[in-house]
Scaffold this active site. Sequence first.
Site, mmCIF file in Angstrom:
data_model
loop_
_atom_site.group_PDB
_atom_site.id
_atom_site.type_symbol
_atom_site.label_atom_id
_atom_site.label_comp_id
_atom_site.label_asym_id
_atom_site.label_seq_id
_atom_site.Cartn_x
_atom_site.Cartn_y
_atom_site.Cartn_z
ATOM 1 N N LYS A 102 0.871 -1.171 -0.124
ATOM 2 C CA LYS A 102 -0.087 0.052 0.081
ATOM 3 C C LYS A 102 0.889 1.333 0.020
ATOM 4 O O LYS A 102 0.506 2.430 -0.631
ATOM 5 C CB LYS A 102 -0.791 0.078 1.191
ATOM 6 N N GLU A 126 -5.428 -6.442 -3.876
ATOM 7 C CA GLU A 126 -6.059 -6.876 -3.008
ATOM 8 C C GLU A 126 -5.748 -6.723 -1.700
ATOM 9 O O GLU A 126 -6.360 -6.273 -0.542
ATOM 10 C CB GLU A 126 -7.047 -8.200 -3.245
ATOM 11 N N VAL A 129 -5.120 -3.624 1.085
ATOM 12 C CA VAL A 129 -5.945 -3.013 2.264
ATOM 13 C C VAL A 129 -6.602 -3.995 2.833
ATOM 14 O O VAL A 129 -7.669 -4.652 2.059
ATOM 15 C CB VAL A 129 -6.909 -1.726 1.590
ATOM 16 N N GLY A 131 -5.923 -6.641 4.347
ATOM 17 C CA GLY A 131 -5.106 -7.765 4.401
ATOM 18 C C GLY A 131 -5.938 -8.972 3.679
ATOM 19 O O GLY A 131 -6.007 -8.953 2.369
ATOM 20 N N ILE A 133 -9.372 -9.439 3.469
ATOM 21 C CA ILE A 133 -10.802 -8.744 3.560
ATOM 22 C C ILE A 133 -10.874 -8.574 2.079
ATOM 23 O O ILE A 133 -10.153 -7.575 1.521
ATOM 24 C CB ILE A 133 -11.142 -7.531 4.355
ATOM 25 N N ASP A 198 0.041 4.494 7.934
ATOM 26 C CA ASP A 198 -0.456 3.177 7.307
ATOM 27 C C ASP A 198 -1.846 3.376 6.853
ATOM 28 O O ASP A 198 -2.352 2.855 5.610
ATOM 29 C CB ASP A 198 -0.105 2.011 8.211
ATOM 30 N N LYS A 202 -3.934 3.507 3.131
ATOM 31 C CA LYS A 202 -4.876 2.658 2.763
ATOM 32 C C LYS A 202 -6.379 3.394 2.379
ATOM 33 O O LYS A 202 -7.078 3.053 1.376
ATOM 34 C CB LYS A 202 -5.502 1.747 4.082
#
Length: 428
Positions: A102, A126, A129, A131, A133, A198, A202
């Site tokens: 990211k 994918e 952001v 992990g 999900i 972080d 994201k």
Amino acid sequence: MGVKLGILGLGTVGTGTVQLLQDGAGRHPLLQEIEIYRVGVRSLDKPRAVELSTEVLTTDIEAIVNDPAVDIVVEVMGGLEPARSLILKALSNGKHVVTANKAAIARFGAEIFTTANQAGVYVMLEAAVGGGIPVIQPLKQSLSVNRIHTVTGIVNGTTNYILTRMQTEGSNFSDVLADAQRLGYAEADPTADVDGLDAADKIAILASLGFGGRINLQDVYTEGIRQVSKTDIAYAEKLGFVIKLLAIAKRNPPSSALSVRVHPTLVPQAHPLASINGVYNAILVEGEPIGQVMFFGPGAGAGATASAVTSDILNLVAVLKTNTAIPNPLLACGHQEYCQIAPMAELITRFYARFLTNDQPGVIGKLGTCFGNYGVSLESIVQTGFQGELAEIVVVTHDVPEGNFRQALAEIRNLSAIESIPSLLRVL
Ligand code: NAP
Ligand code: HSE
């Protein structure tokens, strides 16, 4: 013929991905088409949790992105450089790229996606952001017919873990951080997580997908959780809130500008994001006509992140197998314009503020007068405690432009009865 992967990095995410790919039974049959052709690392001497032949494991990462036999480059090494240059080189060489990075996408997305579009290849992210999900593909595809109003996420597991423990144990930030580092939940250098950087990377990525434009990372207002105190967590609880580090991207009608921000936020206890605890992540997307949809799950970890990385690989294997020459607009990045971001002074939000004041008559009245002078209407005002000789007054406002609230605070700071304003937090 198999699809050849060149994987850059064999740390947490790389190892999880290799393990998943080496254990294909009971998973999608297309996984059988994938060959782990090269894996690039820094050191060949490190013990590894996966078995790879000496021909596959290499320190020559440049050779991987330049090898004509490699179909897909999987960048899971992290960092800005050489990750950026390697991604760009792989794309220029006509290879699709999967990345979990990211930080690189949020900073260099414009040149990375432009290069991919020019080369007619895809960049899949994918895992970058949330992990494990699935939220990138849903925003790009399943939800793309909606007009998105708001994307609100708990997208950093480290800070959510720290805030959850502060809440449940009544502990200080610094004590919980030290313990989280000892247990391996927080990094030795926790800056990117605890200072909100972080989460800013994201939400820049999610905003870009949700609102169909590029986001300049410098425009993302970013505040971390270092200043969140156990006193505020306790007051928030009494008032019916929990404190969460939220990453928010929102369209502010009637203006077309977005507000994109990361900050600790008082979240009403009944809100769907209030119950997301520990290292878990969740992203709430609101749009028309869908209404609300929330994605919840593990935001980090080898297995979870490998699931996201490998699903991207699988999508690309399908593209390569069907040999579609025309770029798929649902996989490619379709926007080049930058989104306009509204200044924070224009943000309309509720505020929570805690004041330490001399315990004398008329202080609450003076506070109310200053707020009233700038059109700040108060939802609640309580004085329940003392810190030594000083009275502690906690205020929650109604929705107000942030600029007005700050002007009122500047006037309040000059009141002789006001000792200090230890906390100022936004309320969802
Ligand atoms: P990590 O455990 O530190 O692993 C990094 C890997 O890259 C190591 O194998 C390292 O080689 C290799 N590497 C780094 N720099 C290199 C260089 N210059 N040349 C060759 N190899 C190099 O990192 P990670 O946790 O897997 O994270 C990877 C990426 O995924 C990051 O962008 C991170 O933000 C993202 N991500 C991670 C998670 C997570 O749960 N960890 C979740 C979501 C996204 P050696 O092994 O030889 O040192
Ligand atoms: N450092 C991140 C977090 C994990 O704490 O959520 C990877 O995105």
